[in-house]
Design a protein around this motif. Structure first.
Motif, PDB file in Angstrom:
ATOM      1  N   THR A 124       0.831  -1.202   0.000  1.00  8.82           N
ATOM      2  CA  THR A 124       0.000   0.000   0.000  1.00  8.82           C
ATOM      3  C   THR A 124       0.868   1.254   0.000  1.00  8.82           C
ATOM      4  O   THR A 124       0.616   2.207  -0.746  1.00  8.82           O
ATOM      5  CB  THR A 124      -0.935   0.000   1.221  1.00  8.82           C
ATOM      6  N   LYS A 139      -1.802  11.610   3.955  1.00  5.87           N
ATOM      7  CA  LYS A 139      -3.030  10.914   4.321  1.00  5.87           C
ATOM      8  C   LYS A 139      -3.877  11.803   5.223  1.00  5.87           C
ATOM      9  O   LYS A 139      -3.388  12.411   6.166  1.00  5.87           O
ATOM     10  CB  LYS A 139      -2.668   9.615   5.048  1.00  5.87           C
ATOM     11  N   GLU A 198      -7.402  10.725   6.035  1.00  4.42           N
ATOM     12  CA  GLU A 198      -8.378   9.917   6.767  1.00  4.42           C
ATOM     13  C   GLU A 198      -8.368   8.475   6.266  1.00  4.42           C
ATOM     14  O   GLU A 198      -7.794   8.163   5.216  1.00  4.42           O
ATOM     15  CB  GLU A 198      -9.793  10.486   6.628  1.00  4.42           C
ATOM     16  N   THR A 199      -9.002   7.597   7.045  1.00  5.14           N
ATOM     17  CA  THR A 199      -9.194   6.206   6.658  1.00  5.14           C
ATOM     18  C   THR A 199     -10.683   5.902   6.699  1.00  5.14           C
ATOM     19  O   THR A 199     -11.358   6.236   7.670  1.00  5.14           O
ATOM     20  CB  THR A 199      -8.439   5.250   7.599  1.00  5.14           C
ATOM     21  N   ARG A 200     -11.186   5.281   5.641  1.00  4.82           N
ATOM     22  CA  ARG A 200     -12.600   4.942   5.556  1.00  4.82           C
ATOM     23  C   ARG A 200     -12.793   3.431   5.661  1.00  4.82           C
ATOM     24  O   ARG A 200     -11.977   2.659   5.143  1.00  4.82           O
ATOM     25  CB  ARG A 200     -13.189   5.405   4.228  1.00  4.82           C
ATOM     26  N   GLU A 201     -13.883   3.018   6.282  1.00  3.71           N
ATOM     27  CA  GLU A 201     -14.300   1.622   6.221  1.00  3.71           C
ATOM     28  C   GLU A 201     -15.260   1.487   5.055  1.00  3.71           C
ATOM     29  O   GLU A 201     -16.177   2.285   4.903  1.00  3.71           O
ATOM     30  CB  GLU A 201     -14.991   1.187   7.513  1.00  3.71           C
ATOM     31  N   TYR A 204     -10.363  -1.339   4.332  1.00  2.00           N
ATOM     32  CA  TYR A 204     -10.016   0.012   4.773  1.00  2.00           C
ATOM     33  C   TYR A 204      -9.369   0.766   3.617  1.00  2.00           C
ATOM     34  O   TYR A 204      -8.465   0.256   2.953  1.00  2.00           O
ATOM     35  CB  TYR A 204      -9.077  -0.055   5.974  1.00  2.00           C
ATOM     36  N   SER A 247      -7.516   4.264   2.453  1.00  3.97           N
ATOM     37  CA  SER A 247      -6.795   5.467   2.877  1.00  3.97           C
ATOM     38  C   SER A 247      -7.049   6.582   1.871  1.00  3.97           C
ATOM     39  O   SER A 247      -6.914   6.375   0.661  1.00  3.97           O
ATOM     40  CB  SER A 247      -5.295   5.186   2.969  1.00  3.97           C
ATOM     41  N   ALA A 262      -6.264   1.284  -1.396  1.00  2.00           N
ATOM     42  CA  ALA A 262      -6.770   0.196  -0.569  1.00  2.00           C
ATOM     43  C   ALA A 262      -6.066  -1.087  -0.970  1.00  2.00           C
ATOM     44  O   ALA A 262      -5.736  -1.288  -2.148  1.00  2.00           O
ATOM     45  CB  ALA A 262      -8.275   0.042  -0.740  1.00  2.00           C
TER      46      ALA A 262
END
Length: 238
Positions: free
Chosen positions: A132, A150, A152-155, A165, A167, A187
């Protein structure tokens, strides 16, 4: 943007340990990581070019070798490209700018890269993290992105119910003596016998230009809305 060869080379350093634990040298074919065609069409996206298949051989002795298989697919946002062209033409008409003026080409895209290892071995978590990070570095270097970081991180819940996840990154790209903010996403996830890397990028905000006496925004893009759409597309990958 292509990240496949560099990513596969990164895996080579850890492959011998993985293969030793599986006791099998056969590498399964890597099926393409495809976005659902109906969802693509509904959002104005399309596949760019053909699916690319590749194999990387890695010697483990004078008489034997092992291989990785990989598939690479790229998609582009035709709807957004048309929107940018329309805004650019409106700008030219409003300010009587000659049509031979050179304006930067900006668009949004998603690429998918699926990799299989000998014996259907799974990549360890730390290796997926390295993949990644390498993909992120490739994306910023090959697209001349500055200050890419970066945010944020999203589900993301995938079509079959798994959770991955994603990024989200933000940076800026040079464009005609100006700069344009961009958003990117990366991802990496796996299934029973493969690992997949997904990368995407979209313009975000306005592109200011200065042509003679004219100082105005060439076009404006809601990058956050585009990211949401890209996540919806990625969720359909099987």
């Amino acid at each position: 943007m292509r990240s496949c060869p560099r990513t596969l080379a990164l895996i080579c350093s850890s492959l011998l340990l993985i293969v030793t634990s599986t006791g099998c040298m056969e590498t399964p074919a890597a099926s393409p990581a495809l976005i659902d065609e109906t969802t693509l069409e509904n959002h104005g996206w399309s596949q760019e070019g053909e699916i690319e298949y590749s194999t990387l051989q890695q010697s483990i002795s004078d008489s034997s070798s092992i291989s990785f298989n990989s598939t690479f697919v790229k998609y582009r946002n035709e709807r957004l490209t048309s929107d940018i062209i329309d805004q650019t033409n409106s700008f030219k008409d409003a300010y009587n700018i000659p049509f031979d003026s050179e304006f930067p080409k900006m668009d949004a895209w998603i690429s998918t890269n699926r990799i299989t290892l000998p014996g259907g071995a799974k990549l360890p978590i730390d290796m997926i993290s390295k993949m990644t990070n390498r993909s992120f570095n490739d994306m910023s270097e090959q697209n001349n992105i500055r200050n890419f970081s970066k945010i944020e991180t999203r589900e993301l819940v995938m079509k079959e119910g798994s959770v991955i996840y994603v990024s989200i990154y933000s940076g800026s790209a040079s464009a005609q003596n100006s700069s344009l903010n961009v958003l990117g996403l990366v991802a990496a996830f796996g299934n029973e016998d493969s690992s997949t890397i997904v990368i995407g990028m979209t313009p975000n905000g306005s592109l200011p230009v200065n042509i003679g006496p004219v100082e105005a925004d060439l076009f404006t893009i809601d990058g956050n809305k585009e990211i949401e759409e890209m996540l919806e597309l990625i969720a359909t990958i099987e």
